[in-house]
Write a protein that holds these residues in place. Structure first.
Motif, PDB file in Angstrom:
ATOM      1  N   LYS A   1       0.840  -1.216   0.000  1.00  0.00           N
ATOM      2  CA  LYS A   1       0.000   0.000   0.000  1.00  0.00           C
ATOM      3  C   LYS A   1       0.867   1.255   0.000  1.00  0.00           C
ATOM      4  CE  LYS A   1      -0.419  -0.110   5.014  1.00  0.00           C
ATOM      5  NZ  LYS A   1      -1.167  -0.600   6.168  1.00  0.00           N
TER       6      LYS A   1
ATOM      7  N   MET B   1       3.076  -8.198  11.743  1.00  0.00           N
ATOM      8  CA  MET B   1       3.488  -7.146  10.816  1.00  0.00           C
ATOM      9  C   MET B   1       4.986  -6.896  11.012  1.00  0.00           C
ATOM     10  SD  MET B   1      -0.007  -4.906  11.122  1.00  0.00           S
ATOM     11  CE  MET B   1       0.643  -3.508  11.967  1.00  0.00           C
TER      12      MET B   1
ATOM     13  N   MET C   1      -4.833  -8.186  14.514  1.00  0.00           N
ATOM     14  CA  MET C   1      -3.670  -7.355  14.853  1.00  0.00           C
ATOM     15  C   MET C   1      -3.519  -7.337  16.366  1.00  0.00           C
ATOM     16  SD  MET C   1      -4.024  -4.048  12.437  1.00  0.00           S
ATOM     17  CE  MET C   1      -5.483  -4.457  11.519  1.00  0.00           C
TER      18      MET C   1
ATOM     19  N   ILE D   1       3.706  -7.999   5.876  1.00  0.00           N
ATOM     20  CA  ILE D   1       4.851  -7.146   6.154  1.00  0.00           C
ATOM     21  C   ILE D   1       5.003  -6.063   5.091  1.00  0.00           C
ATOM     22  CG2 ILE D   1       7.350  -7.136   6.510  1.00  0.00           C
ATOM     23  CD1 ILE D   1       7.125  -9.872   7.719  1.00  0.00           C
TER      24      ILE D   1
HETATM   25  C1  LIG Z   1      -0.238  -1.589   6.753  1.00  0.00           C
HETATM   26  C2  LIG Z   1      -0.677  -2.903   7.274  1.00  0.00           C
HETATM   27  C3  LIG Z   1       0.263  -3.937   7.510  1.00  0.00           C
HETATM   28  C4  LIG Z   1       1.763  -3.757   7.343  1.00  0.00           C
HETATM   29  O1  LIG Z   1       2.294  -2.979   8.349  1.00  0.00           O
HETATM   30  P1  LIG Z   1       3.883  -2.760   8.499  1.00  0.00           P
HETATM   31  O2  LIG Z   1       4.053  -2.299   9.893  1.00  0.00           O
HETATM   32  O3  LIG Z   1       4.260  -1.730   7.491  1.00  0.00           O
HETATM   33  O4  LIG Z   1       4.543  -4.069   8.248  1.00  0.00           O
HETATM   34  C5  LIG Z   1      -0.231  -5.165   7.936  1.00  0.00           C
HETATM   35  N1  LIG Z   1      -1.552  -5.372   8.126  1.00  0.00           N
HETATM   36  C6  LIG Z   1      -2.466  -4.415   7.906  1.00  0.00           C
HETATM   37  C7  LIG Z   1      -3.902  -4.719   8.141  1.00  0.00           C
HETATM   38  C8  LIG Z   1      -2.056  -3.149   7.488  1.00  0.00           C
HETATM   39  O5  LIG Z   1      -2.978  -2.198   7.297  1.00  0.00           O
END
Ligand SMILES: *Cc1c(COP(=O)(O)O)cnc(C)c1O
Length: 223
Positions: A28, A197, A156, A214
């Motif tokens: 993204k 993440m 998360m 990631i």
């Molecule tokens: C942006 C995002 C990630 C990745 O996060 P990083 O800290 O950059 O690795 C993973 N899961 C979701 C749902 C996200 O929005």
């Protein structure tokens, strides 16, 4: 110090993950060229959080990329994803799930999804609460789906340095999947646990993650 190239980072990360743990490269806000670099290192699964961006990149990039939708999905934005995404990881309401199912049925495809569960302390994060998720499966509501395959759960951990809390959150997410699978013996292929993440994926793997998402550790900070 020189930053490692995206291709080198992805290659090293892929080599370091244990058997049975997949990698979603979260692209993204990063341009197509960054994705192509990761692709050149063998990466095929990419995650996006906005529908428009996912669709634009899917149109421009190789057809064998598996796109994962990982961001909150408004019901009026679902349609362009149907037949285009490999996995919608962020199903956070029954209403959204029913819409995905209806549109998939109309389109003649089966859409694979994960149920997003909210265990973190932050109030802003989307997802079913553990109780809502258990209730959904206890009612056997998934039996009404005609064109959707629920493949597991996504979640998360709380955004904190307190690794005890992070570990407890991940264990709760993985535990929910196990509990649901044990409760519903007619549920097949409910085996994915998407969690972890850049900053916490090693802990997530220790707690039973099968899919890590990631972004910044591969592509650098998002602008
Ligand atoms: C942006 C995002 C990630 C990745 O996060 P990083 O800290 O950059 O690795 C993973 N899961 C979701 C749902 C996200 O929005």
């Amino acid at each position: 110090m020189m930053r490692h190239s995206i291709a080198d980072t992805v290659a090293a990360l892929r080599a370091s993950l244990p058997e049975g743990v997949g990698l979603v490269a979260v692209s993204k806000f990063h341009p197509a060229e960054a994705i192509e670099e990761a692709y050149s290192a063998g990466q095929r699964i990419f995650g996006e959080s906005r529908v428009q961006e996912l669709v634009a990149k899917a149109d421009a990039l190789p057809a064998d990329i598996q796109w994962h939708m990982i961001g909150h999905l408004q019901t009026n934005k679902v349609k362009p994803l149907i037949g285009r995404v490999a996995l919608i990881e962020s199903v956070d309401s029954e209403r959204l799930l029913e819409l995905i199912d209806r549109l998939s049925d109309e389109h003649g495809v089966v859409t694979r999804v994960l149920m997003q569960v909210h265990v973190a302390a932050e109030e802003t994060k989307f997802g079913f609460t553990p109780d809502e998720l258990i209730d959904y499966f206890a009612r056997r509501a998934y039996r009404n789906l005609r064109a959707t395959h629920i493949c597991g759960v996504m979640g998360m951990a709380t955004n904190t340095d307190d690794m005890t809390r992070v570990r407890a959150d991940f264990e709760a997410i993985a535990g929910l999947r196990r509990r649901i699978a044990a409760m519903c013996d007619d549920l097949c292929g409910f085996d994915t646990v998407s969690m972890g993440m850049s900053d916490d994926y090693l802990t997530a793997i220790e707690c039973g993650s099968t899919l890590v998402r990631i972004g910044s550790a591969i592509f650098g900070e998002r602008i």
